[in-house]
Motif scaffolding. Sequence first.
Motif, PDB file in Angstrom:
ATOM      1  N   GLY A   3      41.889  46.976  45.552  1.00 36.51           N
ATOM      2  CA  GLY A   3      40.672  47.119  44.759  1.00 36.51           C
ATOM      3  C   GLY A   3      40.590  46.102  43.643  1.00 36.51           C
ATOM      4  N   LYS A   4      41.712  45.834  42.985  1.00 40.53           N
ATOM      5  CA  LYS A   4      41.727  44.859  41.892  1.00 40.53           C
ATOM      6  C   LYS A   4      41.444  43.456  42.415  1.00 40.53           C
ATOM      7  CE  LYS A   4      42.294  45.637  38.172  1.00 40.53           C
ATOM      8  NZ  LYS A   4      41.340  45.824  37.049  1.00 40.53           N
ATOM      9  N   LEU A   5      42.009  43.123  43.586  1.00 36.43           N
ATOM     10  CA  LEU A   5      41.746  41.802  44.163  1.00 36.43           C
ATOM     11  C   LEU A   5      40.286  41.689  44.595  1.00 36.43           C
ATOM     12  CD1 LEU A   5      43.099  39.102  44.731  1.00 36.43           C
ATOM     13  CD2 LEU A   5      43.618  39.946  47.042  1.00 36.43           C
ATOM     14  N   SER A   6      39.722  42.773  45.144  1.00 34.37           N
ATOM     15  CA  SER A   6      38.304  42.768  45.500  1.00 34.37           C
ATOM     16  C   SER A   6      37.431  42.619  44.259  1.00 34.37           C
ATOM     17  CB  SER A   6      37.931  44.051  46.250  1.00 34.37           C
ATOM     18  OG  SER A   6      38.556  44.091  47.508  1.00 34.37           O
ATOM     19  N   GLU A   7      37.826  43.281  43.172  1.00 34.02           N
ATOM     20  CA  GLU A   7      37.100  43.133  41.906  1.00 34.02           C
ATOM     21  C   GLU A   7      37.149  41.690  41.417  1.00 34.02           C
ATOM     22  OE1 GLU A   7      37.570  44.578  37.261  1.00 34.02           O
ATOM     23  OE2 GLU A   7      38.574  45.736  38.833  1.00 34.02           O
ATOM     24  N   ALA A   8      38.309  41.066  41.542  1.00 29.48           N
ATOM     25  CA  ALA A   8      38.430  39.663  41.151  1.00 29.48           C
ATOM     26  C   ALA A   8      37.519  38.791  42.006  1.00 29.48           C
ATOM     27  CB  ALA A   8      39.885  39.210  41.277  1.00 29.48           C
TER      28      ALA A   8
END
Length: 142
Positions: A21-26
């Motif tokens: 999720g954090k990588l997708s947010e980035a």
Amino acid sequence: MTHTTVPEPGPPDETAVSAAGKLSEALETVERARGHLYSFHQLIGGADFAAEEAAELLAQAGHKALADEVMTEIVGRNVLPGRWTYQVVDDFDATYYEPFRDLERRVRDRLTGGRKHVYEARLKEMRRTHGRPGHEATPEDG
């Protein structure tokens, strides 16, 4: 001929879901930045054509030397050494955007079976009020 079935991975753990999720947010932030880069590209293009119009008006007003200066110094000028904005966009896409997007997809494939927004789906399920109008899990539930 026998077919081997590859078992589906189990549900990803919370840390893996958070990481994906954090990588997708980035990546979403990079998408926004890319949009601004396209805005820059279009704004500079519009400014270049407006400068050309200004040069034509200067010439019509009898200021040929100033018109020539605008045409030779500004119209068609590179925004970076050897580059127009389309080249900046193309270089950004090839050098940063496409590798980032591809890696985010590989991480998501490995950690969430390729599903997008698993973190958000879990968050929605935790935060919604079950049985309350406007809090349905899916559009079909409404």
